[in-house]
Design a protein around this motif. Structure first.
Motif, PDB file in Angstrom:
ATOM      1  N   TYR A  79       0.842  -1.201   0.000  1.00 53.09           N
ATOM      2  CA  TYR A  79       0.000   0.000   0.000  1.00 53.09           C
ATOM      3  C   TYR A  79       0.877   1.252   0.000  1.00 53.09           C
ATOM      4  CZ  TYR A  79      -3.685  -3.228   1.643  1.00 53.09           C
ATOM      5  OH  TYR A  79      -4.576  -4.269   1.792  1.00 53.09           O
ATOM      6  N   ALA A  80       1.899   1.253   0.863  1.00 51.37           N
ATOM      7  CA  ALA A  80       2.765   2.428   0.982  1.00 51.37           C
ATOM      8  C   ALA A  80       3.532   2.685  -0.314  1.00 51.37           C
ATOM      9  CB  ALA A  80       3.725   2.255   2.155  1.00 51.37           C
ATOM     10  N   LEU A  81       4.066   1.632  -0.916  1.00 51.03           N
ATOM     11  CA  LEU A  81       4.917   1.787  -2.092  1.00 51.03           C
ATOM     12  C   LEU A  81       4.125   2.061  -3.366  1.00 51.03           C
ATOM     13  CD1 LEU A  81       7.467  -1.089  -1.421  1.00 51.03           C
ATOM     14  CD2 LEU A  81       7.940   1.370  -1.349  1.00 51.03           C
ATOM     15  N   GLN A  82       2.975   1.388  -3.507  1.00 53.00           N
ATOM     16  CA  GLN A  82       2.277   1.433  -4.784  1.00 53.00           C
ATOM     17  C   GLN A  82       1.196   2.499  -4.852  1.00 53.00           C
ATOM     18  OE1 GLN A  82       1.137  -2.528  -6.207  1.00 53.00           O
ATOM     19  NE2 GLN A  82       2.791  -3.428  -5.005  1.00 53.00           N
ATOM     20  N   THR A  83       0.721   3.008  -3.712  1.00 56.06           N
ATOM     21  CA  THR A  83      -0.327   4.032  -3.792  1.00 56.06           C
ATOM     22  C   THR A  83       0.187   5.355  -4.359  1.00 56.06           C
ATOM     23  OG1 THR A  83      -1.569   2.961  -2.015  1.00 56.06           O
ATOM     24  CG2 THR A  83      -2.085   5.258  -2.489  1.00 56.06           C
ATOM     25  N   PRO A  84       1.269   5.972  -3.933  1.00 55.37           N
ATOM     26  CA  PRO A  84       2.028   5.734  -2.708  1.00 55.37           C
ATOM     27  C   PRO A  84       1.422   6.524  -1.548  1.00 55.37           C
ATOM     28  CG  PRO A  84       3.099   7.420  -3.989  1.00 55.37           C
ATOM     29  CD  PRO A  84       1.864   7.034  -4.758  1.00 55.37           C
ATOM     30  N   CYS A  85       1.799   6.135  -0.332  1.00 56.17           N
ATOM     31  CA  CYS A  85       1.350   6.865   0.849  1.00 56.17           C
ATOM     32  C   CYS A  85       2.294   6.560   2.003  1.00 56.17           C
ATOM     33  CB  CYS A  85      -0.078   6.479   1.221  1.00 56.17           C
ATOM     34  SG  CYS A  85      -0.301   4.748   1.716  1.00 56.17           S
ATOM     35  N   LYS A  86       2.230   7.384   2.995  1.00 52.11           N
ATOM     36  CA  LYS A  86       2.871   7.063   4.261  1.00 52.11           C
ATOM     37  C   LYS A  86       1.874   6.252   5.072  1.00 52.11           C
ATOM     38  CE  LYS A  86       5.706  11.074   3.744  1.00 52.11           C
ATOM     39  NZ  LYS A  86       6.153  12.407   4.207  1.00 52.11           N
TER      40      LYS A  86
END
Length: 259
Positions: free
Chosen positions: A53-60
């Motif tokens: 989720y963090a890498l591909q959305t990306p988001c913290k």
């Protein structure tokens, strides 16, 4: 990854873990609550999903170590979740995020916490959550749905285990613990849009569908993904085609929500 100690319910300390991509800037944030019947710590697949989720959305991504059964009954888990989400809202500069791009998410019991935090945020008017990501969620303490009556011995999770979970979780609580059981909220008005995913052979299936209907009745945008041939916790089999497809859809809706 950054590990922080913050104040949880009643001012006691809890831990959060902050994951963020290193090769791209993002102002988005997902506060995530893992499943495990309000009793079990996160499994490796929870973290792997959150990394994606963090890498591909990306988001913290802020991963919350809320306190667990049997020692900590309701409202500890929920209020720890609320305290962690409020900490995120109070520290946008430290996290380098935008306050209007903060979502909550969770799977199973963690989804119950995410939905409960969203209800509390609306009613306490201390923060405004942008989106809720609810994966095969625990939603209904009454446990009277057709799927709850049908799936009494399914693998991973079933209505027998579900009954034990609720008995432990609400042990010291009045029977009207509506924030623990989001379907029983006094109102579902003015809540953020949602992605709700259910598994076909899961005792929790129908309550997830009913929650989607409750939100839609208030003209709230909901994406309901009824996965087929699946059991509760099916995304533990990380390389399977249906898991990859579901994960891609979750990431797609997160991207749109953060826009």
């Amino acid at each position: 990854m950054t590990k922080k100690t913050i104040s949880g319910y009643n001012g006691d300390e809890i831990t959060i873990h902050i994951y963020e991509p290193t090769d791209v800037e993002t102002k988005n944030c997902l506060v995530y609550f893992h499943g495990g019947a309000f009793a079990l710590k996160e499994a490796p697949y929870h973290l792997n999903l959150c990394f994606d989720y963090a890498l591909q959305t990306p988001c913290k991504l802020v991963f919350v170590d809320y306190r667990l059964l049997p020692k900590y009954t309701f409202p500890f888990g929920l209020e720890d979740g609320y305290a962690a989400t409020k900490w995120v809202f109070d520290h946008p500069e430290e996290l380098d995020i935008k306050k209007d791009r903060i979502a909550v998410g969770g799977d199973s019991a963690g989804a119950a916490i995410a939905a409960g935090v969203t209800l509390l945020a609306r009613d306490r008017a201390e923060m405004e959550i942008a989106f809720q990501l609810l994966i095969y969620p625990v939603m209904d303490k009454k446990q009277q749905t057709a799927s709850m009556q049908t799936y009494t011995d399914t693998p991973m999770w079933n209505s027998v285990l579900n009954k034990k979970m609720w008995k432990l979780y609400l042990k010291d609580t009045a029977s009207d613990a509506n924030y623990a059981s989001p379907i029983d909220a006094d109102s579902h008005h003015n809540l953020p849009s949602a992605y709700i995913e259910v598994a076909e052979f899961d005792c929790l299936r129908d309550e997830g569908i009913h929650y989607a209907e409750a939100l839609r009745n208030e003209q709230i945008d909901v994406i309901l993904n009824k996965t087929e041939g699946t059991v509760h916790g099916y995304d533990m089999v990380e390389s399977s085609e249906i898991v990859l497809k579901s994960k891609a859809l979750r990431i797609e809706v997160l991207k749109k929500a953060f826009e």
